[in-house]
Design a protein around this motif. Structure first.
Motif, PDB file in Angstrom:
ATOM      1  N   SER A 248     -14.350  11.537  15.498  1.00  0.00           N
ATOM      2  CA  SER A 248     -13.448  11.014  14.468  1.00  0.00           C
ATOM      3  C   SER A 248     -12.489  12.088  13.961  1.00  0.00           C
ATOM      4  CB  SER A 248     -14.259  10.438  13.296  1.00  0.00           C
ATOM      5  OG  SER A 248     -15.146  11.425  12.764  1.00  0.00           O
ATOM      6  N   ASP A 249     -13.002  13.302  13.769  1.00  0.00           N
ATOM      7  CA  ASP A 249     -12.139  14.403  13.319  1.00  0.00           C
ATOM      8  C   ASP A 249     -11.133  14.784  14.401  1.00  0.00           C
ATOM      9  OD1 ASP A 249     -13.594  14.445  11.001  1.00  0.00           O
ATOM     10  OD2 ASP A 249     -14.841  16.163  11.566  1.00  0.00           O
ATOM     11  N   LEU A 250     -11.581  14.742  15.636  1.00  0.00           N
ATOM     12  CA  LEU A 250     -10.720  15.116  16.762  1.00  0.00           C
ATOM     13  C   LEU A 250      -9.518  14.196  16.861  1.00  0.00           C
ATOM     14  CD1 LEU A 250     -10.741  17.136  19.196  1.00  0.00           C
ATOM     15  CD2 LEU A 250     -11.747  15.289  20.537  1.00  0.00           C
ATOM     16  N   GLY A 251      -9.745  12.886  16.687  1.00  0.00           N
ATOM     17  CA  GLY A 251      -8.654  11.922  16.833  1.00  0.00           C
ATOM     18  C   GLY A 251      -7.638  11.972  15.724  1.00  0.00           C
ATOM     19  N   SER A 255      -3.575  19.267  14.885  1.00  0.00           N
ATOM     20  CA  SER A 255      -3.726  20.373  15.837  1.00  0.00           C
ATOM     21  C   SER A 255      -5.175  20.391  16.336  1.00  0.00           C
ATOM     22  CB  SER A 255      -3.378  21.710  15.177  1.00  0.00           C
ATOM     23  OG  SER A 255      -2.069  21.707  14.670  1.00  0.00           O
ATOM     24  N   PRO A 256      -5.536  19.444  17.204  1.00  0.00           N
ATOM     25  CA  PRO A 256      -6.938  19.354  17.649  1.00  0.00           C
ATOM     26  C   PRO A 256      -7.426  20.602  18.357  1.00  0.00           C
ATOM     27  CG  PRO A 256      -5.505  17.956  18.996  1.00  0.00           C
ATOM     28  CD  PRO A 256      -4.690  18.422  17.835  1.00  0.00           C
ATOM     29  N   ALA A 261     -11.141  25.174  18.475  1.00  0.00           N
ATOM     30  CA  ALA A 261     -11.339  26.618  18.629  1.00  0.00           C
ATOM     31  C   ALA A 261     -12.025  27.231  17.407  1.00  0.00           C
ATOM     32  CB  ALA A 261      -9.996  27.305  18.877  1.00  0.00           C
ATOM     33  N   VAL A 262     -11.633  26.772  16.206  1.00  0.00           N
ATOM     34  CA  VAL A 262     -12.231  27.304  14.981  1.00  0.00           C
ATOM     35  C   VAL A 262     -13.694  26.878  14.864  1.00  0.00           C
ATOM     36  CG1 VAL A 262     -12.171  27.189  12.455  1.00  0.00           C
ATOM     37  CG2 VAL A 262     -10.044  27.490  13.741  1.00  0.00           C
ATOM     38  N   ASN A 263     -13.964  25.601  15.166  1.00  0.00           N
ATOM     39  CA  ASN A 263     -15.353  25.124  15.119  1.00  0.00           C
ATOM     40  C   ASN A 263     -16.238  25.880  16.106  1.00  0.00           C
ATOM     41  OD1 ASN A 263     -14.574  23.291  13.220  1.00  0.00           O
ATOM     42  ND2 ASN A 263     -14.875  21.474  14.477  1.00  0.00           N
ATOM     43  N   ILE A 337       8.709  15.922  12.976  1.00  0.00           N
ATOM     44  CA  ILE A 337       7.502  15.499  13.699  1.00  0.00           C
ATOM     45  C   ILE A 337       6.419  16.557  13.529  1.00  0.00           C
ATOM     46  CG2 ILE A 337       8.675  14.084  15.421  1.00  0.00           C
ATOM     47  CD1 ILE A 337       8.395  16.476  17.352  1.00  0.00           C
ATOM     48  N   SER A 338       5.225  16.123  13.185  1.00  0.00           N
ATOM     49  CA  SER A 338       4.138  17.083  12.999  1.00  0.00           C
ATOM     50  C   SER A 338       2.768  16.474  13.270  1.00  0.00           C
ATOM     51  CB  SER A 338       4.167  17.648  11.575  1.00  0.00           C
ATOM     52  OG  SER A 338       4.021  16.608  10.624  1.00  0.00           O
ATOM     53  N   THR A 339       2.616  15.164  13.048  1.00  0.00           N
ATOM     54  CA  THR A 339       1.300  14.557  13.211  1.00  0.00           C
ATOM     55  C   THR A 339       0.973  14.349  14.677  1.00  0.00           C
ATOM     56  OG1 THR A 339       2.106  12.262  13.140  1.00  0.00           O
ATOM     57  CG2 THR A 339       1.629  13.325  11.031  1.00  0.00           C
ATOM     58  N   GLY A 340      -0.324  14.213  14.958  1.00  0.00           N
ATOM     59  CA  GLY A 340      -0.756  13.945  16.319  1.00  0.00           C
ATOM     60  C   GLY A 340      -0.185  12.638  16.848  1.00  0.00           C
ATOM     61  N   GLU A 341      -0.061  11.638  15.966  1.00  0.00           N
ATOM     62  CA  GLU A 341       0.481  10.343  16.392  1.00  0.00           C
ATOM     63  C   GLU A 341       1.944  10.460  16.803  1.00  0.00           C
ATOM     64  OE1 GLU A 341       1.097   5.787  14.629  1.00  0.00           O
ATOM     65  OE2 GLU A 341       0.034   7.307  13.460  1.00  0.00           O
TER      66      GLU A 341
END
Length: 473
Positions: A248-251, A255-256, A261-263, A337-341
């Motif tokens: 859910s967090d990934l989607g 910046s996935p 990488a941080v996780n 533009i900035s969001t993943g969508e």
């Protein structure tokens, strides 16, 4: 006289993988993985196979007409005629890259914004790096081959390492507990092939390297290996996501790749991704500017685009193409533009245009096998025409399933319809009234190859002027 060192198979494959890798791929990978979980690898494999079939067809076309600057444009001109050449090439390469470049710029901007905070708008970073690259290319100081190879090698090693560390659970971060499979229903998995398609576009840019390779016959193998390596990297990342990021967090992440990488590696993962983002943005946008300017130059040589597209400044840079592409990229980036969508919308729209160009390549092979069956080729696709038919079917399926979101899919279709309609109108008027050629009749291969020479255009210009003079008298 200095002789340039010939490119080995390893060098060609490294270049090919470097061309395929972009940080915007993380948005597609995160989108597909968060939708169905690890079964997304099925979609990755199918998309990889579809694009392998496409590059095999392109390799056969190159075997007929090697070393041409317009690339697929020249093949299509010989196979399907000028109308479809203009539509598919301007759409498949010029317009699609107008969407691809801002997507990469946005990914770079998101990483920089996370590092510096909200004080500086993301568009400042994305527009800034594009402007720098515009000026570099206008000066004719394109990034050296050595630097491009270093960038590509770093990206390949980085993403392989990130995938392996994540998939094997070797990171310093805490692993998450979640189901591997969100959905195993093929009705959910197969439409995601269009999402995975973005990982595998651009392998055909290895083709121009053929003349500088130790064994030009290995161009098809180079492209297939590049796609295969990219597929392995993406599959490893999917299993890495499963271990270190909640689906859910990934989607929902803009910046996935940074989240992952941080996780997995803590603050060092963030620093690593900052370097990756900078390298990827510079490499990808610079490659787009260089390659598209050459393609447009080649099309202008064939009179498929206005003559000013091949004009060069004192530094040998095709400045009109660079300026037009750069300005359009900056406009989209400045829109915020900035969001993943939003990035996904750009990449999927670009993908649809690219799918059309791959379909065209398959059709070109079928047409030229029939029209020029006795012309020697140092490479022929096996099982003709089965691979072409399967390749076309896969590309068409992905076009009809360009997005799993009905609203996003509708918006992509509307935008593409408007752009295609404008291209058809331009192409029809240009071919019928400017070139005065049959719209859908292929031009002879020998004539297409002669168009590469400036002498061809000088002679034709002299003949045209002489004809106009005689008519005046």
């Amino acid at each position: 006289v200095t002789h340039m060192k010939k490119i080995s198979l390893f060098g060609a494959v490294s270049t090919g993988v470097g061309m395929l890798i972009a940080t915007s791929c993380f948005v597609s990978s995160a989108s597909g993985s968060s939708a169905v979980g690890t079964p997304f690898v099925i979609a990755i494999v199918i998309a990889c196979i579809a694009n392998m079939l496409a590059v095999l067809s392109i390799a056969e076309l190159n075997a007929i007409m090697p070393n041409l600057t317009g690339g697929i444009a020249q093949y299509t001109l010989a196979g399907l005629g000028p109308l479809l050449t203009i539509v598919t090439m301007v759409g498949g390469y010029l317009i699609s890259n107008v969407f691809a470049a801002p997507a990469e710029g946005a990914m770079f901007a998101n990483v920089m914004t996370e590092m510096t905070g909200e004080a500086i708008p993301p568009a400042v970073f994305s527009v800034g790096i594009t402007i720098v690259l515009i000026f570099i290319n206008l000066k004719g100081v394109n990034m050296s081959t050595l630097l491009q190879e270093i960038v590509a090698a770093f990206m390949v090693v980085s993403l392989l390492a990130l995938g392996i560390i994540g998939a094997l659970g070797l990171g310093s971060g805490e692993q998450v507990a979640q189901d591997e499979v969100i959905s195993s229903d093929l009705k959910d998995i197969l439409p995601l092939t269009a999402t995975a398609f973005w990982f595998f576009i651009g392998a055909e840019f290895i083709v121009p390297l053929g003349k500088d390779m130790k064994s030009p016959k290995k161009v098809p193998l180079s492209m297939v290996l590049s796609l295969g390596i990219m597929g392995i990297i993406q599959i490893l990342l999917v299993f890495g996501f499963k271990n270190y990021t909640l689906w859910s967090d990934l989607g929902s992440a803009a910046s996935p790749h940074v989240l992952y990488a941080v996780n997995m590696l803590g603050k060092w993962g963030r620093y690593w991704m900052i370097i990756v983002a900078i390298f990827a943005a510079v490499s990808t946008q610079n490659s787009i500017i260089c390659s598209v300017s050459e393609i447009c130059c080649g099309m202008a040589k064939m009179n498929l685009l206005p003559a000013f597209f091949q004009k060069k400044n004192k530094n040998g840079a095709p400045y009109w193409v660079i300026i037009i592409l750069g300005v359009l990229t900056c406009i989209i980036e400045a829109s915020g533009i900035s969001t993943g969508e939003q990035v996904a919308f750009l990449t999927l729209t670009c993908s649809l245009f690219w799918m059309l160009s791959y379909i065209t390549s398959h059709v070109n092979v079928i047409m030229l096998r029939r029209k020029m069956k006795n012309v020697p080729r140092n490479f022929k696709t096996p099982l003709f025409p089965l691979l072409q038919i399967v390749g076309i079917a896969l590309q068409v399926y992905m076009m009809f399933n360009i997005s799993t979101d009905p609203v996003q899919r509708r918006n992509i279709y509307i935008l593409c319809f408007v752009l295609f309609a404008a291209l058809f109108i331009y192409a029809f008027i240009w071919v019928k009234y400017r070139l005065k050629l049959p719209l859908l009749k292929g031009i002879g291969v020998h004539q297409v190859m002669m168009m590469e020479s400036p002498e061809y255009h000088r002679v034709h210009s002299d003949l045209k002027n002489e004809s106009n003079t005689n008519m005046g008298t």
